[in-house]
Design a protein around this motif. Structure first.
Motif, mmCIF file in Angstrom:
data_model
loop_
_atom_site.group_PDB
_atom_site.id
_atom_site.type_symbol
_atom_site.label_atom_id
_atom_site.label_comp_id
_atom_site.label_asym_id
_atom_site.label_seq_id
_atom_site.Cartn_x
_atom_site.Cartn_y
_atom_site.Cartn_z
ATOM 1 N N UNK A 1 0.831 -1.102 0.276
ATOM 2 C CA UNK A 1 -0.202 -0.141 -0.192
ATOM 3 C C UNK A 1 0.743 1.417 0.041
ATOM 4 N N UNK A 2 1.784 0.992 0.932
ATOM 5 C CA UNK A 2 2.526 2.651 0.670
ATOM 6 C C UNK A 2 3.398 2.509 -0.445
ATOM 7 N N UNK A 3 4.334 1.307 -0.999
ATOM 8 C CA UNK A 3 4.145 1.629 -2.165
ATOM 9 C C UNK A 3 3.678 1.734 -3.218
ATOM 10 N N UNK A 4 2.305 1.747 -3.092
ATOM 11 C CA UNK A 4 1.218 2.002 -4.399
ATOM 12 C C UNK A 4 1.196 3.869 -4.562
ATOM 13 N N UNK A 5 1.301 3.937 -3.053
ATOM 14 C CA UNK A 5 1.303 5.307 -2.705
ATOM 15 C C UNK A 5 2.453 6.086 -3.541
ATOM 16 N N UNK B 1 8.940 0.441 -6.658
ATOM 17 C CA UNK B 1 8.998 1.981 -7.102
ATOM 18 C C UNK B 1 10.690 1.862 -6.484
ATOM 19 N N UNK B 2 11.549 2.377 -8.072
ATOM 20 C CA UNK B 2 12.914 2.141 -7.505
ATOM 21 C C UNK B 2 13.633 3.699 -7.010
ATOM 22 N N UNK B 3 12.683 4.849 -6.720
ATOM 23 C CA UNK B 3 13.273 5.675 -5.997
ATOM 24 C C UNK B 3 11.858 5.883 -5.289
ATOM 25 N N UNK B 4 11.538 5.460 -4.053
ATOM 26 C CA UNK B 4 10.291 5.845 -3.153
ATOM 27 C C UNK B 4 11.002 6.857 -2.595
#
Length: 115
Positions: free
Chosen positions: A28-32, A80-83
């Motif tokens: 969920x955090x990565x979706x953001x 994501x490569x650059x969160x």
């Protein structure tokens, strides 16, 4: 079922629930991180929730372990490569921008007693 096997079953189920919870939060955090606008995030978050809810009633412990491993592998593949990192968190742009003064230096808020 004996008491020992019941305890083992419950311990394994608890560990699986924790792994699923952690995987869901990370995903969920990565979706953001991937969403450009908040309304796009809401749609993606709904899709993610539906994926987790679809397998909510699976009872086979080995099948659950396989699904968790597949989910973790898929999450690692699409991370994501650059969160986004909160600026004041470790790794953020403001982290330790104002480091603590060395020992022996008085802070301006320190009040010295005359006694």
């Amino acid at each position: 079922m004996s008491v020992a096997s019941s305890a083992g079953y419950l311990a394994r189920r608890a560990a699986q629930k924790e792994r699923v919870r952690i995987l869901y939060r990370r995903a969920l955090k990565d979706t953001l991180n991937w969403a450009v606008h908040r309304h796009l995030f809401y749609d993606d978050a709904d899709e993610l929730r539906k994926k987790f809810e679809a397998n909510k009633h699976v009872e086979d412990l080995d099948a659950i372990d396989r699904m968790i491993e597949r989910g973790e592998a898929e999450h690692n593949k699409w991370r994501h490569p650059d969160p986004y990192i909160v600026p004041w968190a470790p790794g953020g742009s403001k982290f330790t921008r104002n480091p603590t003064p060395p020992d022996g230096v008085l802070h301006s808020t320190t009040v010295l007693s005359p006694f």
